[in-house]
Design a protein around this motif. Structure first.
Motif, short mmCIF file in Angstrom:
data_model
loop_
_atom_site.label_atom_id
_atom_site.label_comp_id
_atom_site.label_asym_id
_atom_site.label_seq_id
_atom_site.Cartn_x
_atom_site.Cartn_y
_atom_site.Cartn_z
N GLN A 472 0.83 -1.20 0.00
CA GLN A 472 0.00 0.00 0.00
C GLN A 472 0.87 1.26 0.00
O GLN A 472 0.58 2.23 -0.72
CB GLN A 472 -0.93 -0.01 1.23
N SER A 476 1.13 4.05 -3.03
CA SER A 476 0.92 5.48 -2.80
C SER A 476 2.08 6.29 -3.38
O SER A 476 1.87 7.34 -4.02
CB SER A 476 0.79 5.73 -1.30
N LYS A 504 -5.18 3.42 -4.46
CA LYS A 504 -4.79 4.71 -3.90
C LYS A 504 -5.20 5.77 -4.90
O LYS A 504 -4.93 5.64 -6.10
CB LYS A 504 -3.28 4.79 -3.67
#
Length: 549
Positions: A472, A476, A504
């Motif tokens: 994650q 990002s 994201k």
């Protein structure tokens, strides 16, 4: 000029294998073609090429024209030991205004111009005549076509003072004693009254003109005093002029000449040379070796890299500099997008089959193109990868027909091979989170939105859950680096035909996703395995109804 067959950035197995296969097709048609890639190969692709015993494609990260492409490789040069006379004759004979100077290993030392050579050969008038000549006795002898009667350190470069013994002996010696004898080169005819005191004084060299050798007794004295003796075939006036042309070419180098590296892009080259008066520009390799030269006229119609694009048709996914290259063909199985435009009509094949390798393999079969076992296995691997061995919803009847035929050509049981292929090189076991999200990532632009969609395929999702937070964070960072509104990673369990989607992006885009949400930014996509046919069309339809806040 070579044709490079190349897939998209962050190449997957189909992009690599279809490039290798289609380069083979073009070579069978008598064309000079080579497979290329614009990114690192993943572990499964490396495994496939090793199994097929096929070399990895040429790495090409930028296809913009470069200094190395436009330069002329056959170059007339001057050597660092050459005289002005030798250099001038080179330039005069070929009608050149400028010449590169290199050492014995072809390393570039500088540029010499005709104007600078003439300026050194014919110094400005007025004032005291220039006597100093920085050169060697060997270079002097070569300039005047002379022979040595005695040699003392004739290769040594030094500043020499040229003087002519044309006056009375008494006046001459008074004049001679003004100079350091170790620098004096005395030019005189057959005049013992001048030669004897010059030898006794220990001049650096005695140049006897008119072709008269030094008499035996005087030669013995010259050897005893360490005086080099040169016999010139010319008269004194001509000999003196030619000696001054024996100056080193290194003295004629231009101040701060412009040079380029082989890989410097053409835009940079054009900008740097536009206001320069330099006639020729050298191109060097990483070791400083001269590869070639070019003039401003060579920049007018530079040769363009010739490309065949496979497994993509959008410039946003293509190798850097594609708009500065010449695209000859496109062979793909994806949607059309990205506003691709070409200068001339091209061959464009877009077929909604399971892989680009399918298209290439069908060409080989239908056109009876000989297919070596290694190339057949490459194409089969591209199909297996993109269709999950014919189980993906992207699979068509054409794929089901072609893959068994490729198995026959390759001489392999493709079901056994597919198990080996998918069990090799788990991305989540061997790569960093950053590498995982970038490895097979494609960029798209739809309406008001820019997005990046990445995918990795695994046998089981245990490692995904262990590394979810890392992925994650990496996703990002990828979104920020690419400057897109939305970035996602599809993590597919190819055994269960089940995927997890990490996202994201802008809130309005993430909130629009209506698949089951497992947690913030994590969705369950049961039955979704294809980015091309399932996920991307879904996102495009979804985002078409989302407006910026």
């Amino acid at each position: 000029m070579s044709i490079y067959v190349i897939g998209h950035k962050n190449p997957d197995t189909d992009a690599i294998c279809s490039a290798i296969g289609y380069a083979h097709v073009l070579r069978q048609q008598g064309k000079d073609a080579e497979a290329a890639c614009c990114g690192d190969l993943n572990a499964r692709t490396v495994f496939a090429l090793e199994q097929a015993e096929v070399p990895q494609p040429k790495l090409m990260m930028d296809v913009r024209p470069t200094a190395g492409q436009i330069c002329r490789r056959e170059v007339i040069t001057a050597g660092e030991k050459d005289s002005l006379l030798v250099t001038f004759n080179h330039m005069r004979g070929k009608g050149l205004r400028s010449l590169p100077v290199v050492d014995d290993h072809s390393r570039w030392l500088g540029m010499v111009s005709l104007l600078k050579v003439v300026d050194l050969l014919l110094p400005p008038t007025g004032g005291e005549p220039a006597r100093a000549v920085h050169t060697s006795l060997q270079r002097i002898a070569s300039a005047i076509g002379a022979e040595f009667q005695n040699e003392v350190d004739i290769e040594q470069d030094q500043e020499l003072l040229v003087t002519v013994g044309a006056m009375s002996a008494g006046a001459f010696m008074d004049r001679l004693k003004q100079f350091d004898p170790e620098k004096v080169v005395l030019v005189t005819g057959n005049r013992p009254t001048i030669q004897i005191p010059a030898i006794e004084y220990g001049v650096r060299a005695l140049v006897v003109t008119g072709g008269y050798p030094l008499e035996g007794g005087l030669l013995v004295q010259a050897k005893a005093r360490g005086v080099s003796v040169i016999v010139s075939p010319y008269d004194t006036a001509s000999t003196t002029i030619l000696i001054k042309s024996a100056k080193r070419v290194m003295d004629a180098l231009l101040d701060k000449p412009i040079c380029f590296a082989e890989t410097d892009p053409l835009e940079y080259v054009q900008e740097k040379v536009k206001s320069s008066n330099q006639a020729l520009f050298p191109v060097l390799d990483d070791e400083g070796v001269l590869l070639g030269v070019f003039s401003k006229s060579d920049l007018l119609n530079p040769p363009l890299t010739q490309l065949v694009l496979v497994d993509h048709n959008e410039f946003s996914q293509a190798v850097k500099g594609v708009t500065k290259a010449k695209v000859l063909e496109v062979i793909d199985h994806h949607r059309l997008g990205g506003g691709m435009a070409t200068r001339e009509p091209i061959r464009f094949i877009n077929d909604p089959v399971g892989s680009t390798s399918t298209i290439v393999a069908r060409m080989c079969r239908d056109q009876n193109i000989p297919l070596p076992k290694g190339i057949a296995l490459c194409l089969a691997t591209g199909m297996i990868s993109d269709t999950l061995n014919l189980t993906s919803p992207t699979t068509t009847d054409v794929d089901r027909e072609i893959l068994p035929w490729l198995g026959e050509q390759a001489g392999r049981d493709l079901n056994e091979y597919a198990e080996l292929f998918f069990s090799t090189g788990s991305v989540l076991n061997v790569q960093t989170a950053e590498e995982a999200v970038r490895g097979d990532c494609k960029e798209y632009e739809e309406g008001d939105w820019k997005m990046a969609v990445a995918q990795i395929e695994e046998l089981g999702l245990q490692r995904f859950w262990e590394r979810k937070e890392e992925l994650q964070q990496a996703l990002s960072e990828l979104r920020l680096k690419l400057g897109v509104d939305f970035a996602c990673l599809l993590v597919t369990d190819i055994g269960r035909h089940y995927s997890i989607l990490l996202v994201k992006g802008e809130d309005e885009l993430c909130d629009a996703i209506d698949y089951p949400r497992l947690e913030d930014g994590v969705f369950e996509l049961d039955g979704i395995v294809s980015r091309k046919k399932q996920l991307l069309p879904y996102l495009i339809r979804l985002f078409a109804h989302v407006r910026r806040v």
